[in-house]
Design a protein around this motif. Structure first.
Motif, PDB file in Angstrom:
ATOM      1  N   GLY A 166       0.818  -0.976  -0.190  1.00 41.48           N
ATOM      2  CA  GLY A 166       0.000  -0.113  -0.017  1.00 41.48           C
ATOM      3  C   GLY A 166       0.823   1.307   0.063  1.00 41.48           C
ATOM      4  N   HIS A 167       2.064   1.196   0.697  1.00 37.94           N
ATOM      5  CA  HIS A 167       2.855   2.488   0.999  1.00 37.94           C
ATOM      6  C   HIS A 167       3.485   2.528  -0.344  1.00 37.94           C
ATOM      7  CE1 HIS A 167       5.302   5.468   2.893  1.00 37.94           C
ATOM      8  NE2 HIS A 167       6.272   4.730   2.465  1.00 37.94           N
TER       9      HIS A 167
ATOM     10  N   THR B 181       1.421   4.442  -3.131  1.00 41.15           N
ATOM     11  CA  THR B 181       1.301   5.580  -2.965  1.00 41.15           C
ATOM     12  C   THR B 181       2.424   6.502  -3.120  1.00 41.15           C
ATOM     13  OG1 THR B 181       1.724   5.524  -0.216  1.00 41.15           O
ATOM     14  CG2 THR B 181      -0.527   5.452  -1.245  1.00 41.15           C
ATOM     15  N   GLU B 182       3.576   5.878  -2.855  1.00 42.70           N
ATOM     16  CA  GLU B 182       4.911   6.494  -3.341  1.00 42.70           C
ATOM     17  C   GLU B 182       4.979   6.641  -4.764  1.00 42.70           C
ATOM     18  OE1 GLU B 182       8.107   7.149  -0.937  1.00 42.70           O
ATOM     19  OE2 GLU B 182       6.404   7.902  -0.014  1.00 42.70           O
TER      20      GLU B 182
ATOM     21  N   GLY C  72       2.658   7.257  -6.791  1.00 47.65           N
ATOM     22  CA  GLY C  72       1.743   7.893  -7.352  1.00 47.65           C
ATOM     23  C   GLY C  72       0.608   7.155  -8.138  1.00 47.65           C
TER      24      GLY C  72
ATOM     25  N   ILE D 229      -1.836   5.740  -6.677  1.00 48.14           N
ATOM     26  CA  ILE D 229      -3.190   5.826  -5.917  1.00 48.14           C
ATOM     27  C   ILE D 229      -2.925   6.876  -4.719  1.00 48.14           C
ATOM     28  CG2 ILE D 229      -2.883   3.814  -4.465  1.00 48.14           C
ATOM     29  CD1 ILE D 229      -5.818   3.600  -4.321  1.00 48.14           C
ATOM     30  N   THR D 230      -3.780   7.705  -4.026  1.00 48.28           N
ATOM     31  CA  THR D 230      -3.518   8.448  -3.002  1.00 48.28           C
ATOM     32  C   THR D 230      -3.833   7.843  -1.811  1.00 48.28           C
ATOM     33  OG1 THR D 230      -5.569   9.405  -2.951  1.00 48.28           O
ATOM     34  CG2 THR D 230      -4.204  10.425  -4.355  1.00 48.28           C
ATOM     35  N   GLU D 231      -3.312   8.138  -0.525  1.00 51.90           N
ATOM     36  CA  GLU D 231      -3.476   7.330   0.551  1.00 51.90           C
ATOM     37  C   GLU D 231      -5.088   7.162   1.047  1.00 51.90           C
ATOM     38  OE1 GLU D 231      -1.704   6.859   5.180  1.00 51.90           O
ATOM     39  OE2 GLU D 231      -1.543   8.789   4.285  1.00 51.90           O
ATOM     40  N   ASP D 232      -5.829   8.240   0.913  1.00 55.38           N
ATOM     41  CA  ASP D 232      -7.101   8.676   1.189  1.00 55.38           C
ATOM     42  C   ASP D 232      -7.874   7.799   0.345  1.00 55.38           C
ATOM     43  OD1 ASP D 232      -6.448  10.300   3.131  1.00 55.38           O
ATOM     44  OD2 ASP D 232      -7.019  12.247   2.157  1.00 55.38           O
ATOM     45  N   SER D 233      -7.635   7.505  -1.038  1.00 55.02           N
ATOM     46  CA  SER D 233      -8.399   6.555  -1.927  1.00 55.02           C
ATOM     47  C   SER D 233      -8.166   5.358  -1.537  1.00 55.02           C
ATOM     48  CB  SER D 233      -7.975   6.826  -3.492  1.00 55.02           C
ATOM     49  OG  SER D 233      -7.904   8.365  -3.675  1.00 55.02           O
ATOM     50  N   LEU D 234      -6.914   4.717  -1.221  1.00 57.31           N
ATOM     51  CA  LEU D 234      -6.572   3.337  -0.744  1.00 57.31           C
ATOM     52  C   LEU D 234      -7.365   3.056   0.455  1.00 57.31           C
ATOM     53  CD1 LEU D 234      -4.876   0.839  -1.206  1.00 57.31           C
ATOM     54  CD2 LEU D 234      -3.215   2.076   0.158  1.00 57.31           C
TER      55      LEU D 234
ATOM     56  N   ARG E 158      -5.212   5.913   9.283  1.00 60.07           N
ATOM     57  CA  ARG E 158      -3.928   6.607   8.404  1.00 60.07           C
ATOM     58  C   ARG E 158      -2.691   6.241   9.295  1.00 60.07           C
ATOM     59  NH1 ARG E 158      -6.244  10.539   7.832  1.00 60.07           N
ATOM     60  NH2 ARG E 158      -7.216  10.470   5.806  1.00 60.07           N
TER      61      ARG E 158
END
Length: 546
Positions: free
Chosen positions: A39-40, A43-44, A46, A48-53, A131
């Motif tokens: 997951g990290h 997001t790193e 780009g 997917i954003t953390e919020d979307s995930l 989060r």
């Protein structure tokens, strides 16, 4: 206990058409190289954003998504999971429900962690999604060391009551690692670093020992009934600082360096005899974080640009003023850091030397051997410096030498304890400096304060009282709109204080021809009046309102 199935986040995201198969393959390769969580990694990269995930996982796994910034923790429930496991698995216990324990997890697909926590707690655990950054901050806040400090203090108190020997004899032994006093100090420092305390106060009272930590400029108190530990604590700290442990009647100053949580912490220590023992105050300076650059101090861009212009002048004196703990030293070191170059000789006269800087000649004042500010400053001027920094102008002699150094081709930086920039020049006159000398030497005065910042995690509107509203109308003028004010409700991120961190407010007063003339004539009222109407002058109150 229900048998859990391994959930593959990547497959879920591809099936939900959130990411493509190619993106998943690339992310898995990157994850294998870095060893991080998928997951990290996504997001790193780009994808997917953390919020979307988190929202996607909450929907797909049918798990609640909880905002820890607004969550009120129950210490009894939090402690059901040991801190080591909480940090290892990135989890925190939230609430006890009918079907077991609800736990916040940065990775809700980690079934091994869930099985382990059920074995440890003896309860069914249900994951909730949180989060990761909020979780890490929450762990630092909820796993405070206050209980551990008290338990070690009680253990030490029992040990001291069973033995009747000089406390200082306990300390030089080779078995220090096992001594409760050392464990108590270690826990105390760890807790202070964890919550970002700037000072630790150890104060013995008649029947109790008070330990207070200054966090964001405000003291937070812990009271211990084991007053006997005070002597052992003070003796140990004196040994660490190289002070005389047998001298309990006179104040002493020292310093030492420790490593806490992979940070190098420089500690300045001051002792003072009280009615019921010795008080110790320790200032904590995080040397590992490095010096703040001027652009990171929080100065408004227009003030920063003008301040930079003054510190790059070839001669003259620039003063930074404000009360104790207002960040004057941080600003001066930021300026020195910018001016530090092979072409310039820089000498500082300080009491004490707070941060050690390469290439800069730093002198520690020592009044016991006659090494005073004025004495060192005279010698420093014979060492061919380009820039001289005087820690503080405390008396007439130091002020006059500094002013004359500024007149003879040196750039002088120093601090003064005054309330604002306008009163600073007048304070120099009160100290006995001649008006024409101040007028010829002084380039600019920067006054500053550190004010607490409202916690962003629990911000709510703050309706103003009629008195405050009337004051603002009077200050801003009836035609100016009153800005919206906020306050912090209190949450886990700010220890329920409503404030988190501090921000600087600044007031810069450059000297011009009219102000210099008023100083030459020693006309204090005219100087103050001219300063307030100077173009571009922004007062501390205006800066705070901005």
């Amino acid at each position: 206990m229900a048998v859990r199935k391994k959930i593959r986040i990547g497959d879920l995201l591809v099936a939900g058409e959130v990411i493509s198969e190619d993106q998943l393959i690339h992310a898995l390769k990157t994850q294998k190289a870095t060893g991080g969580k998928l997951g990290h990694t996504l997001t790193e990269l780009g994808y997917i954003t953390e919020d979307s995930l988190l929202e996607f996982l909450s929907k797909q796994l049918q798990l609640p998504l909880i905002d820890l910034r607004q969550f009120k923790f129950d210490q009894q429930i939090v402690k059901l999971i040991p801190e080591t496991l909480a940090r290892r698995f990135r989890v925190v216990a939230l609430t006890r429900e009918a079907n077991g324990l609800l736990i916040g997890m940065a990775d809700p697909t980690d079934i091994f962690a869930q099985d382990k926590l059920e074995a440890i707690t003896g309860e069914n655990v249900t994951p909730a999604i949180v989060r990761e950054a909020d979780l890490l901050r929450a762990l630092d806040n909820v796993y405070r060391r206050t209980d551990e400090i008290e338990n070690i203090a009680e253990e030490l108190g029992e040990e001291l009551s069973q033995t009747d020997f000089n406390l200082s004899d306990l300390l030089p032994d080779s078995q220090l690692e096992d001594a409760p006093v050392v464990r108590l100090l270690q826990t105390l420092f760890e807790d202070a670093v964890q919550v970002g305390a700037s000072d630790i106060h150890i104060e013995p009272d008649e029947n109790v020992l008070r330990i207070r930590q200054r966090i964001d400029g405000v003291l937070h108190e812990q009271v211990m009934k084991e007053k006997r530990v005070a002597g052992a604590l003070v003796s140990r700290l004196k040994l660490m600082s190289g002070l005389d442990i047998s001298e309990r009647r006179l104040p002493q100053d020292g310093r030492f360096n420790i490593r806490v949580k992979n940070k190098s912490i420089d500690i300045r220590l001051s002792t003072m005899p009280l009615q019921y023992g010795e008080s110790v105050v320790m200032r904590l300076l995080d040397q590992s974080s490095g010096l703040l650059k001027l652009e990171h101090i929080g100065m408004p861009p227009d003030i920063l640009e003008r301040f930079r212009r003054f510190i790059h002048q070839p001669h003259g004196i620039v003063l930074v003023t404000g009360p104790t703990g207002s960040g004057k030293t941080t600003t001066l070191y930021g300026a020195l850091n910018e001016l530090n170059s092979p072409e310039k000789k820089v000498i500082t006269v300080e009491d004490p030397v707070e941060y050690r800087l390469p290439r800069i000649n730093q002198v520690q004042v020592n009044t016991k051997v006659g090494l005073t500010f004025a004495g060192v400053l005279r010698t420093a001027l014979r060492q061919d410096p380009d820039i001289v920094m005087v820690g503080e102008m405390r008396d007439q002699e130091t002020a006059e030498i500094g002013l004359r150094a500024a007149m003879t081709g040196h750039l002088v930086l120093s601090t003064l304890h005054t309330n604002d920039s306008i009163s600073t020049a007048l304070r120099l006159l009160d100290m006995g400096a001649e008006g024409y000398v101040v007028a010829s030497s002084l380039q600019a005065v920067l006054a500053q304060r550190l004010v607490r910042r409202v916690c962003e995690s629990c911000t709510i509107d703050d309706p103003l009282t009629p008195q405050t509203r009337a004051w603002l109308h009077n200050y801003l003028g009836e035609d100016k709109p009153i800005p919206n004010f906020k306050r912090g409700r209190g949450c886990s991120q700010c220890n329920n204080s409503g404030y988190r961190g501090r921000i600087g407010i600044f007031e810069l007063l450059p000297m011009d021809v009219d102000l210099a003339d008023a100083l030459r004539r020693n006309e204090s009222a005219a100087f103050a009046r001219l300063a307030r109407v100077q173009p571009g002058f922004v007062s501390l109150a205006d800066c705070a309102l901005r």
